[in-house]
Design an enzyme around this catalytic site. Structure first.
Site, PDB file in Angstrom:
ATOM      1  N   SER A  11      44.575 -44.073 -24.448  1.00 30.67           N
ATOM      2  CA  SER A  11      44.964 -42.929 -23.614  1.00 30.67           C
ATOM      3  C   SER A  11      46.317 -42.387 -24.037  1.00 30.67           C
ATOM      4  O   SER A  11      46.542 -41.166 -24.007  1.00 30.67           O
ATOM      5  CB  SER A  11      44.958 -43.303 -22.134  1.00 30.67           C
ATOM      6  OG  SER A  11      45.791 -44.414 -21.890  1.00 30.67           O
ATOM      7  N   GLU A  12      47.241 -43.266 -24.451  1.00 32.76           N
ATOM      8  CA  GLU A  12      48.500 -42.798 -25.029  1.00 32.76           C
ATOM      9  C   GLU A  12      48.988 -43.742 -26.123  1.00 32.76           C
ATOM     10  O   GLU A  12      48.763 -44.958 -26.060  1.00 32.76           O
ATOM     11  CB  GLU A  12      49.610 -42.664 -23.971  1.00 32.76           C
ATOM     12  CG  GLU A  12      49.542 -41.411 -23.136  1.00 32.76           C
ATOM     13  CD  GLU A  12      49.040 -41.677 -21.742  1.00 32.76           C
ATOM     14  OE1 GLU A  12      48.796 -40.694 -21.009  1.00 32.76           O
ATOM     15  OE2 GLU A  12      48.860 -42.855 -21.392  1.00 32.76           O
ATOM     16  N   THR A  13      49.643 -43.143 -27.105  1.00 38.57           N
ATOM     17  CA  THR A  13      50.402 -43.859 -28.128  1.00 38.57           C
ATOM     18  C   THR A  13      51.813 -43.319 -28.071  1.00 38.57           C
ATOM     19  O   THR A  13      52.021 -42.100 -27.987  1.00 38.57           O
ATOM     20  CB  THR A  13      49.803 -43.629 -29.528  1.00 38.57           C
ATOM     21  OG1 THR A  13      48.489 -44.179 -29.571  1.00 38.57           O
ATOM     22  CG2 THR A  13      50.659 -44.269 -30.604  1.00 38.57           C
TER      23      THR A  13
END
Length: 298
Positions: free
Chosen positions: A45-47
């Site tokens: 979902s996020e990096t």
């Protein structure tokens, strides 16, 4: 060149639960396109990419990407990086709780972390208060998008609304936990919305005392089919609480469970401070555990 990375499970104390996060530690020299491609490679979902701070008083500067775009702020990357950097300090002999600032596009986020062995617990304070973005779409439309009936939406004083804490969310109150669990996103109906936005569904925890909720979040336009834990939405939820709950002055603790339907249970703590009837501060808290370390060969 090689770049170190770490993955963590965030908003949990238990491996293989919470929200997975990838952190690239050696991010100097990466341009926007390279960061976006790496975020797509991890496909979480996020990096988050860690860079030297612009102000030496702060710990680091962060850039946060979903698989589809960059975000000005996100909660589980903030908490995950804060705990990871505190763990790295603990290796150097700093074992007490530490406080520092993380620079993000939304502003400098103040963090406090207690580090353990491969895991930690922390909290951060939003640099800006949640904003009200207006009423939510009609119940008939939202019901079609999430696979429920119009009468399933709303409880007490709660009706659909829009709030933001960096990213903007449509908050959809669902009147029973079982109906929340049964919700399914209709992609055709979602794509037909005038302005596709992140959808945050929430229901009262029937077994909890005080302000306890269960939540789910869908944001396919950001490359996130469903999110196991959404810190920025939990922060914006403070605006929902201010709008629909009769809260008095003082500190108010709100507890949110998310990710259960996905098999990745998460726990998010929201603390609000109200003075003279106005929201003064919002803090988000939780835990994280390190899952892997490695090297990117780019």
């Amino acid at each position: 060149m090689s770049r170190r990375f770490v993955t963590l499970d965030v908003f949990t104390e238990t491996p293989f639960s919470g929200n997975p996060l990838a952190v690239v530690l050696d991010s100097e020299g990466l341009d926007d396109e390279a960061m976006q491609r790496i975020a797509g490679e991890f496909n979480l979902s996020e990096t988050v990419f860690v860079l030297p701070p612009t102000d030496a008083r702060h710990k680091a500067r962060l850039r946060i990407f979903t698989p589809a775009r960059e975000l000005a702020f996100a909660g589980h990357p903030t908490l995950g990086v804060a705990i990871l950097l505190a763990l790295r300090d603990a290796r150097s002999g700093l074992t007490d709780a530490i406080a520092f600032g993380l620079e993000e596009a939304i502003g400098t986020v103040a963090c406090v972390v207690e580090a353990g062995e491969g895991r930690g617990r922390g909290r951060f304070k939003l640099p800006v208060l949640p904003g009200y973005d207006g009423e939510g779409p009609a119940k008939t439309l939202l019901a079609k998008v999430i696979g429920l009936e119009p009468q399933d939406i709303g409880f007490g004083r709660h009706v659909p609304s829009r709030h933001t804490a960096g990213p903007s969310f449509i908050f959809i109150p669902v009147n029973a936990r079982a109906k929340l669990d049964a919700a399914r996103l209709d992609m055709a109906a979602f794509s037909a919305m005038d302005e596709p936005a992140a959808l945050y569904l929430y229901a009262v925890d029937p077994e909890g005392l005080g302000h306890r909720f269960h939540a789910r979040m869908f944001a396919p336009h950001l490359g996130i089919t469903e999110d196991p834990a959404t810190g920025s939405a939990a922060a914006a939820f403070a605006g929902v609480m201010m709008e629909f709950e009769p809260l008095g002055d003082g500190e108010h603790d709100v507890f949110i469970r998310q990710g259960l339907v996905m098999g990745r249970p998460s726990a998010i703590a929201l603390q609000m401070v109200i003075e003279s009837g106005a929201l003064q501060s919002v803090e988000i808290g939780g835990s994280a555990v390190v899952m892997s370390e490695g090297t990117l060969l780019v």
